[in-house]
Motif scaffolding. Structure first.
Motif, short mmCIF file in Angstrom:
data_model
loop_
_atom_site.label_atom_id
_atom_site.label_comp_id
_atom_site.label_asym_id
_atom_site.label_seq_id
_atom_site.Cartn_x
_atom_site.Cartn_y
_atom_site.Cartn_z
N UNK A 56 0.84 -1.19 0.00
CA UNK A 56 0.00 0.00 0.00
C UNK A 56 0.87 1.24 0.00
N UNK A 57 0.59 2.17 -0.88
CA UNK A 57 1.24 3.47 -0.83
C UNK A 57 0.33 4.42 -0.07
N UNK A 58 0.89 5.41 0.61
CA UNK A 58 -0.01 6.35 1.26
C UNK A 58 -0.66 7.24 0.20
N UNK A 59 -1.72 7.93 0.60
CA UNK A 59 -2.57 8.62 -0.37
C UNK A 59 -1.77 9.60 -1.24
N UNK A 60 -0.86 10.34 -0.62
CA UNK A 60 -0.06 11.31 -1.37
C UNK A 60 0.85 10.65 -2.39
N UNK A 61 1.53 9.58 -1.94
CA UNK A 61 2.40 8.82 -2.86
C UNK A 61 1.59 8.27 -4.02
N UNK A 62 0.45 7.69 -3.66
CA UNK A 62 -0.35 7.05 -4.70
C UNK A 62 -0.79 8.06 -5.76
N UNK A 63 -1.20 9.24 -5.31
CA UNK A 63 -1.69 10.19 -6.32
C UNK A 63 -0.54 10.71 -7.17
N UNK A 64 0.67 10.81 -6.61
CA UNK A 64 1.83 11.20 -7.43
C UNK A 64 2.14 10.11 -8.47
N UNK A 65 2.08 8.85 -8.04
CA UNK A 65 2.32 7.74 -8.96
C UNK A 65 1.26 7.72 -10.06
N UNK B 38 -6.61 6.27 5.66
CA UNK B 38 -7.73 7.18 5.50
C UNK B 38 -7.66 8.36 6.48
N UNK B 39 -7.99 9.52 5.98
CA UNK B 39 -8.01 10.71 6.84
C UNK B 39 -9.13 11.61 6.38
#
Lengths: 173, 142
Positions: A56-65, B38-39
């Motif tokens: 799992x990538x965190x949300x920020x990483x995922x959106x950059x990818x 999630x946040x």
């Protein structure tokens, strides 16, 4: 070519692992990223230098990818499908199947069929044709047809109706 | 108008956010599921499937507390089971409730949606062919 593979975050998805492995083997010069979800064989994926795999990538990483990818290959989960359509990202779908224990039911097949019908986005029931479509390279050039405008119009109309309904609800007791 | 908006993480959450952008409401409070990265919600529930009824039942007091504390004019959920739970708590506390079935369910209303049909003020599907009886189609997010 930069490809993001996304298995979703709920259950394991070994068939997408297979797709990723096949593409990683066949295209050492491509840059591949795989959000593999829980229960994936990250170790089996790690020998490839052209592949960055993580449960799992965190949300920020995922959106950059996501922004960086020329093509997204995803399970037929609505989060990724919406992101691809909203941002006109070329994508291919591999719906999870209940009979292989990939999900509780076959709603992802229904979703993939419906999205394919409306937006002309290809979906695959088997690993091999999906691998072929990815290796072929043309998939990255196929933008979802007219998606951004269509989504905008659908939502405008929905919002109007929704607010009218809510107003009516608030008025009744 | 104050709206309590509930969705599990993932596709349900994405749909809730898109729906939220369409609403004329002054005040929105979010509930989501606590798992992973999630946040952005005020309240959290543990994720569960509608098949694991007991995990819903044990979280019902938590759902009650959220609804009492927030005291919304309306509760909206795009699924899945945790949303159904908060909607049910809202129903018991006489709040207005709206279930918007996920656009992922294009052949049949989700099981949670079929349960919501029994008590929610309004139930919407995002597929016109699934609208019948109390279940209405007013549009879709895609």
């Amino acid at each position: 070519m930069r490809i993001l593979f996304a298995a979703g975050t709920q259950f394991a998805f070994p068939r997408l692992d297979e797709v990723v492995l096949s593409v990683a083997r066949a295209r050492p010069s491509w840059s591949l990223v795989y959000q593999a979800g829980p229960g994936a064989l990250i170790q089996a994926l790690s020998p490839f230098t052209n592949l960055q795999a993580q449960a799992l990538f965190n949300a920020g990483e995922f959106s950059a990818l996501f922004d960086n990818a020329d093509l997204v290959v995803t399970h037929a989960g609505m989060g990724n499908i919406m992101a691809c359509l909203e941002q006109s990202k070329p994508f291919l779908m591999l719906p999870r199947l209940a009979r292989l224990g990939e999900h509780r039911n076959d709603h992802q097949v229904d979703t993939a069929e419906a999205i394919s019908r409306i937006y002309g986005v290809p979906f695959f029931q088997e690993v091999e044709p999906l691998v072929e479509a990815v290796l072929d390279g043309h998939a990255a050039l196929a933008l979802p047809a007219g998606a951004v405008q269509r989504i905008h119009d659908e939502r405008q109309a929905f919002g109007k109706q929704l607010n009218a309904l809510i107003q009516k609800l608030q008025g009744s007791s | 108008m104050k709206v309590l908006m509930v969705a599990s993480f993932g596709g349900h959450w994405v749909q809730l956010q898109r729906l939220s952008a369409l609403l004329d409401a002054e005040d929105r409070v979010y509930v989501s599921t606590a798992d992973r990265q999630n946040a952005g919600a005020t309240y959290y529930l543990d994720d569960f499937s509608v098949h694991e009824l007991w995990r819903g039942v044990i979280q019902l007091p938590k759902a009650f507390k959220m609804v009492r504390e927030c005291h919304p004019d309306l509760i909206i959920s795009t699924g899945a089971a945790p949303g159904l739970l908060v909607l049910f708590a809202g129903f018991l506390l006489r709040r207005k409730t709206l279930w918007v079935d996920s656009i992922a369910n294009c052949r049949r209303l989700s099981l949670s949606g079929r349960v919501a049909r029994l008590f929610a003020s309004e139930v919407l599907t995002q597929w016109p062919e699934l609208a019948r009886g109390r279940v209405r189609y007013l549009g879709r997010l895609l």
